[in-house]
Scaffold this motif. Structure first.
Motif, PDB file in Angstrom:
ATOM      1  N   TRP A 112      -3.377   5.712  -0.745  1.00 36.82           N
ATOM      2  CA  TRP A 112      -2.556   6.689  -1.064  1.00 36.82           C
ATOM      3  C   TRP A 112      -1.284   6.177  -0.133  1.00 36.82           C
ATOM      4  O   TRP A 112      -0.090   6.936  -0.883  1.00 36.82           O
ATOM      5  CB  TRP A 112      -2.819   8.079  -0.681  1.00 36.82           C
ATOM      6  N   GLU A 115       0.443   4.380  -3.069  1.00 33.75           N
ATOM      7  CA  GLU A 115       0.721   5.120  -4.447  1.00 33.75           C
ATOM      8  C   GLU A 115       1.936   6.140  -4.033  1.00 33.75           C
ATOM      9  O   GLU A 115       2.821   5.895  -4.902  1.00 33.75           O
ATOM     10  CB  GLU A 115      -0.710   5.920  -4.674  1.00 33.75           C
ATOM     11  N   ASP A 116       2.027   6.667  -2.880  1.00 30.00           N
ATOM     12  CA  ASP A 116       3.106   7.508  -2.621  1.00 30.00           C
ATOM     13  C   ASP A 116       4.290   6.652  -2.475  1.00 30.00           C
ATOM     14  O   ASP A 116       5.412   7.187  -3.057  1.00 30.00           O
ATOM     15  CB  ASP A 116       2.795   8.205  -1.281  1.00 30.00           C
ATOM     16  N   ALA A 119       5.623   5.870  -6.026  1.00 24.32           N
ATOM     17  CA  ALA A 119       6.073   7.032  -6.582  1.00 24.32           C
ATOM     18  C   ALA A 119       7.314   7.543  -5.954  1.00 24.32           C
ATOM     19  O   ALA A 119       8.316   7.917  -6.780  1.00 24.32           O
ATOM     20  CB  ALA A 119       5.212   8.268  -6.472  1.00 24.32           C
ATOM     21  N   GLY A 120       7.458   7.327  -4.713  1.00 22.56           N
ATOM     22  CA  GLY A 120       8.886   7.649  -4.173  1.00 22.56           C
ATOM     23  C   GLY A 120       9.977   6.945  -4.558  1.00 22.56           C
ATOM     24  O   GLY A 120      11.267   7.075  -4.837  1.00 22.56           O
ATOM     25  N   PRO A 132       6.712   3.204   4.044  1.00 26.29           N
ATOM     26  CA  PRO A 132       6.147   4.301   4.460  1.00 26.29           C
ATOM     27  C   PRO A 132       6.453   4.746   6.081  1.00 26.29           C
ATOM     28  O   PRO A 132       6.763   3.741   6.796  1.00 26.29           O
ATOM     29  CB  PRO A 132       4.857   4.333   4.166  1.00 26.29           C
ATOM     30  N   VAL A 235       9.549   6.908   3.288  1.00 28.93           N
ATOM     31  CA  VAL A 235       8.627   7.782   2.312  1.00 28.93           C
ATOM     32  C   VAL A 235       7.681   8.300   3.441  1.00 28.93           C
ATOM     33  O   VAL A 235       6.622   7.753   3.914  1.00 28.93           O
ATOM     34  CB  VAL A 235       7.866   7.164   1.119  1.00 28.93           C
ATOM     35  N   VAL A 237       4.226   9.497   4.594  1.00 31.03           N
ATOM     36  CA  VAL A 237       2.946   9.492   4.032  1.00 31.03           C
ATOM     37  C   VAL A 237       2.019  10.652   5.111  1.00 31.03           C
ATOM     38  O   VAL A 237       2.538  10.725   6.423  1.00 31.03           O
ATOM     39  CB  VAL A 237       2.319   8.227   3.960  1.00 31.03           C
ATOM     40  N   GLU A 238       1.028  10.984   4.607  1.00 25.71           N
ATOM     41  CA  GLU A 238       0.135  11.762   5.379  1.00 25.71           C
ATOM     42  C   GLU A 238      -1.349  11.042   5.932  1.00 25.71           C
ATOM     43  O   GLU A 238      -1.688  10.251   4.934  1.00 25.71           O
ATOM     44  CB  GLU A 238      -0.412  13.095   4.515  1.00 25.71           C
TER      45      GLU A 238
END
Length: 266
Positions: A112, A115-116, A119-120, A132, A235, A237-238
């Motif tokens: 993810w 993926e994030d 998307a960002g 990230p 970006v 991320v978590e």
């Protein structure tokens, strides 16, 4: 073709020669090389059309081919992973929407994160590069500081503006904070995760820019974008309960193996 992941890997690392072939033991006791674990991390990402390993070393090429990876041979003159990605994409003769550089020393990178990141970048047309950042817990910040006290280059940290536009990246722990934090407490420090998503035009332009003064001092390739006035998107991320660490030094192997065991990664 929409998204391509390139995993740049070189044998002649000054801090850790042969690092891509370092073996890591997982939770089940199975050992696999760093480059194989990075390949597996890339394979888990949704929405990716192609994954390739880019290297200038036959030993890495042979090892990657043995576990089924597609390999592109690149020049030994590439000065960093971004230049290696640019050469690999040129050799492939493809025109993807986005090129992702998943560096070969980050096998714990969750799908993810990438993926994030993609998307960002899609949502921020003015950005030419996205990368990230992960907010450090007190525990992670303490680990980064401990590396610096011991004279080791650990993870990289990032600072950014209100619109998440990157301001600076450093191997020092920035920003400075005058107090300590509890192990699970959020801190103002963001760990830069060594993954990049480029627009192809910016990636192909990058090798033609001269190495910047800050890039050479810090040894951080992304600073060339900032020194050339380019828009770098950070970006956030978590972690989602996952631990993250990159393999920068031989001393990182036990730490990463412990994380693999804790996460149940084979």
């Amino acid at each position: 073709m929409s998204v391509v992941i390139v995993i740049p890997a070189r044998f002649a690392s000054s801090r850790y020669p042969g690092k891509p072939l370092a073996m890591l033991r997982g939770a089940t006791g199975r050992t696999a090389s760093l480059i194989e674990r990075s390949w597996n991390a890339a394979q888990a990402v949704a929405g990716v059309d192609r994954v390739v390993v880019a290297t200038d070393d036959r030993r890495i090429s042979d090892a990657a081919g043995a576990f089924g990876a597609e390999v592109v041979m690149t020049s030994p003159d590439c000065r960093n992973g971004t230049e290696r990605c640019a050469e690999a994409v040129a050799h492939l003769g493809i025109a993807p929407e986005i090129v992702v550089n998943l560096q070969g020393d980050a096998p714990l990178t969750p799908a993810w994160f990438i993926e994030d990141l993609v998307a960002g970048l899609r949502k921020t047309p003015e950005a030419e590069l996205a990368t990230p950042v992960l907010r450090c817990s007190g525990r992670m910040r303490a680990d980064l500081l401990a590396d610096r006290v011991a004279g080791r280059v650990g993870g990289t940290t990032a600072v950014f503006g209100a619109a998440m536009q990157g301001l600076y990246f450093s191997k020092e722990v920035i920003p400075y904070a005058a107090r300590d934090y509890a192990p699970d407490e959020p801190t103002p420090v963001f760990h830069h995760v060594g993954v990049y998503a480029y627009r192809p035009e910016a990636l192909q332009a990058y090798p033609g820019w001269p190495e910047g003064r800050l890039e050479m001092l810090e040894g951080l390739e992304q600073l060339r974008f900032l020194e050339n006035g380019r828009h770098v998107l950070c970006v956030e991320v978590e972690a989602r309960g996952r631990q993250f660490w990159e393999l920068n030094n031989p001393e990182d192997i036990p730490r990463i193996e412990a994380m693999l065991a804790e996460m149940g990664e084979a």
